[in-house]
Scaffold this motif. Structure first.
Motif, PDB file in Angstrom:
ATOM      1  N   ARG A 296     -17.970  35.666  27.939  1.00 41.78           N
ATOM      2  CA  ARG A 296     -17.280  34.797  28.608  1.00 41.78           C
ATOM      3  C   ARG A 296     -15.732  34.946  29.147  1.00 41.78           C
ATOM      4  O   ARG A 296     -15.038  34.635  29.974  1.00 41.78           O
ATOM      5  N   ASP A 297     -15.272  35.290  27.849  1.00 39.27           N
ATOM      6  CA  ASP A 297     -13.748  35.947  27.664  1.00 39.27           C
ATOM      7  C   ASP A 297     -13.578  36.761  28.830  1.00 39.27           C
ATOM      8  O   ASP A 297     -12.474  36.569  29.513  1.00 39.27           O
ATOM      9  N   TRP A 298     -14.217  37.942  29.037  1.00 39.45           N
ATOM     10  CA  TRP A 298     -13.931  38.773  30.002  1.00 39.45           C
ATOM     11  C   TRP A 298     -14.077  38.234  31.558  1.00 39.45           C
ATOM     12  O   TRP A 298     -13.157  38.482  32.273  1.00 39.45           O
ATOM     13  N   ILE A 299     -15.050  37.482  31.496  1.00 36.55           N
ATOM     14  CA  ILE A 299     -15.309  36.991  33.003  1.00 36.55           C
ATOM     15  C   ILE A 299     -13.975  36.183  33.347  1.00 36.55           C
ATOM     16  O   ILE A 299     -13.667  36.162  34.448  1.00 36.55           O
ATOM     17  N   GLN A 300     -13.783  35.100  32.363  1.00 41.47           N
ATOM     18  CA  GLN A 300     -12.626  34.189  32.413  1.00 41.47           C
ATOM     19  C   GLN A 300     -11.380  35.032  32.935  1.00 41.47           C
ATOM     20  O   GLN A 300     -10.532  34.626  33.850  1.00 41.47           O
ATOM     21  N   ALA A 301     -11.016  35.877  32.119  1.00 42.85           N
ATOM     22  CA  ALA A 301      -9.760  36.726  32.221  1.00 42.85           C
ATOM     23  C   ALA A 301      -9.726  37.563  33.792  1.00 42.85           C
ATOM     24  O   ALA A 301      -8.746  37.514  34.340  1.00 42.85           O
ATOM     25  N   ILE A 302     -10.836  37.918  33.754  1.00 39.97           N
ATOM     26  CA  ILE A 302     -10.946  38.752  35.172  1.00 39.97           C
ATOM     27  C   ILE A 302     -10.816  37.884  36.497  1.00 39.97           C
ATOM     28  O   ILE A 302      -9.965  38.010  37.492  1.00 39.97           O
ATOM     29  N   GLN A 303     -11.394  36.645  36.282  1.00 38.51           N
ATOM     30  CA  GLN A 303     -11.444  35.787  37.539  1.00 38.51           C
ATOM     31  C   GLN A 303      -9.952  35.363  37.676  1.00 38.51           C
ATOM     32  O   GLN A 303      -9.693  34.960  38.656  1.00 38.51           O
ATOM     33  N   ALA A 304      -9.433  34.847  36.509  1.00 36.93           N
ATOM     34  CA  ALA A 304      -8.125  34.453  36.526  1.00 36.93           C
ATOM     35  C   ALA A 304      -7.085  35.293  36.933  1.00 36.93           C
ATOM     36  O   ALA A 304      -6.201  35.186  37.930  1.00 36.93           O
ATOM     37  N   THR A 305      -7.263  36.503  36.819  1.00 38.18           N
ATOM     38  CA  THR A 305      -6.308  37.569  37.254  1.00 38.18           C
ATOM     39  C   THR A 305      -6.768  37.958  38.651  1.00 38.18           C
ATOM     40  O   THR A 305      -5.642  38.002  39.237  1.00 38.18           O
ATOM     41  N   ILE A 306      -7.702  37.679  39.445  1.00 36.05           N
ATOM     42  CA  ILE A 306      -8.223  38.044  40.596  1.00 36.05           C
ATOM     43  C   ILE A 306      -7.434  36.910  41.210  1.00 36.05           C
ATOM     44  O   ILE A 306      -6.776  36.958  42.297  1.00 36.05           O
ATOM     45  N   GLN A 307      -7.610  35.461  40.773  1.00 34.67           N
ATOM     46  CA  GLN A 307      -7.090  34.382  41.615  1.00 34.67           C
ATOM     47  C   GLN A 307      -5.561  34.435  41.593  1.00 34.67           C
ATOM     48  O   GLN A 307      -4.935  34.355  42.667  1.00 34.67           O
ATOM     49  N   ARG A 308      -4.752  35.136  40.741  1.00 39.03           N
ATOM     50  CA  ARG A 308      -3.450  34.977  40.479  1.00 39.03           C
ATOM     51  C   ARG A 308      -2.977  36.283  41.475  1.00 39.03           C
ATOM     52  O   ARG A 308      -2.201  36.054  42.270  1.00 39.03           O
ATOM     53  N   HIS A 309      -3.774  37.446  41.448  1.00 39.81           N
ATOM     54  CA  HIS A 309      -3.290  38.456  42.379  1.00 39.81           C
ATOM     55  C   HIS A 309      -3.632  38.133  43.778  1.00 39.81           C
ATOM     56  O   HIS A 309      -2.741  38.401  44.724  1.00 39.81           O
ATOM     57  N   GLU A 310      -4.484  37.173  44.199  1.00 37.32           N
ATOM     58  CA  GLU A 310      -4.821  36.855  45.434  1.00 37.32           C
ATOM     59  C   GLU A 310      -3.584  36.024  45.980  1.00 37.32           C
ATOM     60  O   GLU A 310      -3.320  35.959  47.014  1.00 37.32           O
ATOM     61  N   GLN A 311      -3.487  35.048  44.979  1.00 31.56           N
ATOM     62  CA  GLN A 311      -2.498  34.041  45.352  1.00 31.56           C
ATOM     63  C   GLN A 311      -1.099  35.000  45.655  1.00 31.56           C
ATOM     64  O   GLN A 311      -0.297  34.491  46.488  1.00 31.56           O
ATOM     65  N   THR A 312      -0.590  35.797  44.808  1.00 32.23           N
ATOM     66  CA  THR A 312       0.334  36.654  45.101  1.00 32.23           C
ATOM     67  C   THR A 312       0.721  37.340  46.188  1.00 32.23           C
ATOM     68  O   THR A 312       1.424  37.465  47.097  1.00 32.23           O
TER      69      THR A 312
END
Length: 599
Positions: A296-312
């Motif tokens: 769960r920690d890996w999935i949350q970290a990767i999904q949050a990073t993807i979201q921030r990256h796409e917003q940037t």
């Protein structure tokens, strides 16, 4: 209050000695070498130490003497706020040092490698007792950390000081001035900490990957298990997640410790029990965490990073578009509609016609398939070997995958593809190349794909089974009771097979525990009997045995299955109780099944 003021004096004395080490030892020795022998430019030394000379003079000649004098006359004048208020504006000079700090670190690293005399002077000085076995870079961090320490001590001083004290007003004003300077220092400290982490990873990778960049941020790192596409075995791997990439690393032995070689840099994820999918345009990986929490920690970290990256990326795209509006940028230009590099897959992975060949598929593990997913012929080790279609990821035989097509995700190189993908990618009908598509054949009753049936099933799991008097021993198979056929048991060789080995209408079967005369050696066994047919089963656990016996008993009596989500063999559902069934005759369904059995 006295103790806090005295601590300020003691730490200031130690700090001035550090400044002396930087300015009068490191800097002076390097300048002497540069001026006398021209081993390296003087500008390099000035660039490294910036305005450390001014900072040293301020503290050594002004702030430290003022604090020493005040502490000597504390009994008659117990205050320090007036001193700090008077001298705090001079702390603005730290702004230049903090601003130049990243460049200073870079210059030290570069010239330690480029100049032998530079390296020799630095290392020789670092070995001296007054350096305390610390590097030049560590000592250079002291001025960056000093301002925040002033702020903490002054906050504690104000907290202990009575509000009606004569020093309260001056101390409060001093805190405001120092807090402004501390903001810049804290930002530099956080940035330096990120750089330290990047350098650590850079060393871990053996210097093979260029990641030491101020824009990079280390999000998460750790060991992970990779599942093999062939047999499902696990292999130790190492994941390093940054704000713009995911490094997938494999162990690589080196002379100094264990390093890692980079294999993958694109990310995605899917949540399945203890595993998740990393899917990039050029490759897809199924990874397994050691625990549910880790997954769960890996999935949350990767999904949050993807979201921030796409917003940037989206913000940058809007900014670029607004700047190019005056130049009449075409509405369908790459700047306005840049395709996403990342994909988040939910549920079972599948590829649409639009994505076929453009993104790496999610391969189905070979051990989960016993039949070719196109012609449905059983595999064997000699004449019917398993192959992966590089377009859709299905496991097919050599005859069904004897075609080659160019795939854009693999730089338009030709790859082995199945007959259906060849028809879609090349535009040639399968019948024109001597093979009939799986959709052109008449489907048999057993042609129900196991994975699709399991997604909408009453229950599904692996079981060992044996037929009484059949002459064969225990065999492991994948059993499914579909929701749309709740009175039929389908037997598959593996969870991804496209065709069942056998279907068993359950009406009239009786379910019971084995008797002593059955002489069964396996644990958690049960049997179903009808007329002269008896089938033995063995589950992995007692709870799974109870569920199968309960559902098979209802089906044997023709009762409607309990209304709840499908029962699968998973840890998350192990402790759930079954709902109360609602018995109801299914006459029409009985006749259909009996007619089907007869045909």
């Amino acid at each position: 209050v006295f103790n806090i003021a005295n601590e300020l004096l003691l730490t200031e004395t130690a700090y001035v000695s550090k400044l002396h080490l930087l300015d009068q030892v490191f800097c002076l020795r390097l300048l002497e070498e540069a001026r006398s022998r021209s081993s390296f430019p003087c500008d390099v030394v000035h660039g490294i130490f910036s305005n450390i000379c001014s900072i040293y003079c301020f503290h050594q000649q002004f702030l430290l003497p003022a604090l020493q004098k005040r502490m000597e006359e504390w009994n008659s004048n117990p205050r320090i706020g007036d001193i700090l208020q008077k001298l705090a504006p001079f702390l603005k000079m730290y702004g230049e040092y903090v601003k130049n700090f990243d460049r200073s670190m870079e210059l030290v690293n570069v010239w330690m490698e480029r100049s032998a005399p530079f390296k020799a002077i630095v290392q020789e000085t670092q070995r001296e007792e007054r350096c305390g076995n610390l590097t030049l870079q560590h000592h250079m961090l002291e001025p960056v950390q000093r301002i925040p320490r002033y702020e903490l001590l002054l906050k504690d001083y104000l907290h202990r000081l009575p509000e009606d004290d004569q020093d309260h007003r001056d101390a409060q004003k001093s805190l405001e001035l120092i807090a402004t300077a501390a903001e810049h220092s804290n930002a530099a400290i956080r940035k330096m900490e990120r750089m330290r982490k990047l350098l650590k990873v850079y060393e871990l990778l053996g210097g093979e990957e260029d990641i030491v960049n101020p824009t990079n941020e280390l999000i998460k790192e750790g060991h992970i298990l990779k599942l093999s596409n062939k047999n499902g075995s696990t292999q130790d791997r190492y994941l390093i997640l940054f704000n713009d990439r995911l490094l997938y690393c494999v162990p690589k032995l080196r002379l100094i410790g264990q390093k890692y070689g980079v294999r993958l840099k694109e990310t995605s994820s899917v949540a399945v029990p203890r595993t998740f999918l990393v899917s990039g345009k050029q490759r897809s990986l199924e990874l397994q965490a050691r625990t549910e929490v880790e997954k769960r920690d890996w999935i949350q970290a990767i999904q949050a990073t993807i979201q921030r990256h796409e917003q940037t990326v989206e913000s940058f795209r809007h900014l670029t578009c607004s700047l190019r509006d005056d130049e009449s940028t075409p509405p369908h230009s790459p700047v306005r509609h840049a395709p996403s590099q990342l994909l988040v897959v939910g549920g079972s992975a599948s590829h649409s016609c639009v994505e076929l060949g453009k993104r790496a598929p999610t391969p189905i593990r070979e051990k989960e398939v016993t039949l070719c997913m196109k012609c449905q012929e059983p595999f064997n080790a000699i004449t019917k070997r398993r192959h992966h279609c590089k377009a859709c990821g299905h496991v097919v035989c050599g005859k069904c995958s004897e075609f080659r097509a160019r795939l854009s995700y693999d730089n338009n190189r030709t790859n082995r593809v199945c007959v259906d993908c060849y028809a879609m990618l090349v535009g040639v009908c399968p019948s024109q190349v001597g093979l009939s598509s799986s959709s052109q054949r008449r489907r048999s009753i057993l042609e129900k794909q196991a994975s699709l049936a399991a997604e909408n099933s009453v229950i599904c799991s692996f079981l060992y089974h044996m037929e009484k008097g059949g002459g064969r021993g225990w065999t492991k198979a994948w059993f499914v009771i579909p929701e749309n056929e709740p009175l039929v048991l389908y037997v598959y060789g593996a969870p991804q097979d496209v065709k069942a080995q056998r279907s068993i209408p359950l009406i009239g079967f009786e379910v019971a525990l084995p008797e002593s005369c059955d002489r069964l050696e396996r644990r958690h066994a049960f049997k179903i009997s009808q007329s002269h047919l008896t089938l033995y089963f063995s589950a992995e656990g007692e709870e799974l045995q109870r569920r199968w016996m309960d559902i098979l008993s209802r089906a044997g009596r023709g009762e409607e299955p309990p209304l709840h989500r499908p029962i699968v063999e998973s840890l998350e559902e192990e402790g759930e109780e079954l709902g109360t069934p609602r018995p109801q005759a299914q006459s029409l369904l009985f006749l259909t099944l009996l007619l089907r059995k007869t045909l």
